[in-house]
Motif scaffolding. Structure first.
Motif, PDB file in Angstrom:
ATOM      1  N   ASP A 120      49.741  51.468  46.138  1.00 21.17           N
ATOM      2  CA  ASP A 120      48.950  51.724  44.935  1.00 21.17           C
ATOM      3  C   ASP A 120      49.176  50.649  43.867  1.00 21.17           C
ATOM      4  N   LEU A 156      47.108  47.649  43.788  1.00 20.90           N
ATOM      5  CA  LEU A 156      45.869  46.932  43.514  1.00 20.90           C
ATOM      6  C   LEU A 156      44.672  47.824  43.794  1.00 20.90           C
ATOM      7  N   PRO A 157      43.569  47.609  43.090  1.00 25.71           N
ATOM      8  CA  PRO A 157      42.367  48.414  43.345  1.00 25.71           C
ATOM      9  C   PRO A 157      41.765  48.112  44.706  1.00 25.71           C
ATOM     10  N   VAL A 158      41.125  49.136  45.281  1.00 28.58           N
ATOM     11  CA  VAL A 158      40.530  48.989  46.601  1.00 28.58           C
ATOM     12  C   VAL A 158      39.288  48.115  46.559  1.00 28.58           C
ATOM     13  N   SER A 181      46.805  49.019  48.440  1.00 29.17           N
ATOM     14  CA  SER A 181      46.001  49.925  47.622  1.00 29.17           C
ATOM     15  C   SER A 181      46.316  51.394  47.898  1.00 29.17           C
ATOM     16  N   LEU A 233      42.950  41.149  46.304  1.00 28.23           N
ATOM     17  CA  LEU A 233      42.872  41.472  47.736  1.00 28.23           C
ATOM     18  C   LEU A 233      41.751  40.722  48.455  1.00 28.23           C
ATOM     19  N   ILE A 283      44.147  46.563  52.303  1.00 26.83           N
ATOM     20  CA  ILE A 283      43.786  47.758  51.540  1.00 26.83           C
ATOM     21  C   ILE A 283      44.772  48.890  51.826  1.00 26.83           C
TER      22      ILE A 283
END
Length: 305
Positions: A160, A162-164, A156, A175, A152
């Motif tokens: 920035d 991939l979404p968390v 993330s 992830l 994360i």
């Protein structure tokens, strides 16, 4: 094949019954009163007794157990004490997300482990074989509770990319699936490498080499099929561990799956919900092992003899 299938299914039925019984007993022996959790610390004794009676929690344990088994036979897993919805509907609502996460994790693990294991077995003791062994050892030593937040932070927050968390976009699965796949890929790489190495030393493969086949071609055309059964069995076991490992990973990434639902049920002492979630995990695990046994029997008919 049919007698073998009948035997395997016949063994699965009492196993499911035993699991259901153990789940029921363990849940009811956990400290804490779900009624007091639902009503809060300010509830009076009369309110607690009334709600306990309406939920059937004041009945003898044997009576609750008989009702629980009767519900299982009819497909009724009871009502969630927290959500006030049927447990079966909550499980069916959340289970696809868990299956998606487990399937994505296994696809990543297989995409890494098979090429790496085969390449390492073709040239044992070579640089790639040593690098694979070192990488597998490192991957197996990394706990998901540490790897998840690390991914994360890297992909993330800092990059920035991939979404968390969440379930809104296809990229959201990357992830959590990668977090689960790392240790599985390491274990399967070792399994593929070991199984392939045994087949590479077999006499039939030496005969294939004597006909002019390269070591790589002989491995892919002949050794791979015979090396698959133990790897397939390990894959089925790891698929089951993916489902249980998803409990922690789903919590880290706020993934709306069955594992997160189970954690919420435990936190609120929701007996029917916890029983239904654990039973769903156990049933899926048994079904996966049954499917793996059948596939092994197809690949190696001696298994079903």
């Amino acid at each position: 094949m049919t007698p073998y299938l009948v035997r395997r299914v016949a063994l699965a039925v009492p196993l499911l019954f035993g699991i259901a019984t153990v789940i029921f007993l363990l849940i009811h022996f956990i400290p804490g009163d779900p009624v007091e959790v639902m009503l809060g610390p300010g509830a009076g004794p009369g309110d607690v007794a009334d709600l306990r009676h309406r939920l059937g929690l004041d009945r003898p344990l044997a009576s609750q157990y008989a009702a629980y088994l009767g519900g299982l036979v009819s497909g009724d897993l009871g009502m969630s004490l927290r959500y006030r919805d049927p447990v079966a509907s909550l499980i069916f609502e959340r289970f696809p997300a868990t299956i998606l996460l487990a399937a994505a994790s296994m696809l990543i693990a297989l995409a890494v482990s098979f090429p790496a294991g085969i390449a390492a077995a073709i040239k044992p003791g070579g640089p790639f074989d040593r690098a694979t062994a070192l990488g597998s050892a490192l991957a197996l030593s990394i706990p998901s509770i540490w790897l998840g937040p690390l991914l994360i932070l890297a992909f993330s927050i800092h990059l920035d990319w991939l979404p968390v968390s969440g379930f809104d976009t296809p990229l959201a699965v990357v992830l959590p699936a990668s977090t689960l796949a790392v240790s599985i890929a390491a274990l399967l790489t070792r399994m593929v490498r070991g199984s392939m190495s045994e087949e590479m030393a077999a006499a039939y493969l030496q005969a294939a080499r004597s006909r002019g086949l390269s070591r790589r071609a002989a491995a892919v055309r002949h050794a791979l099929r015979n090396a698959l059964p133990p790897v397939l069995a390990a894959t089925a076991l790891q698929m089951g561990s993916l489902l249980t490992g998803a409990i922690l990973t789903e919590t880290i990434f706020a993934w709306p799956g069955l594992g997160r639902l189970l954690v919420q049920g435990i936190a609120h002492r929701d007996y029917p919900l916890v029983q239904g979630c654990v039973l769903a995990f156990a049933t899926t695990y048994i079904a996966l092992n049954l499917a793996a046994d059948l596939c092994m029997a197809v690949l190696d008919p001696r298994v079903a003899a």
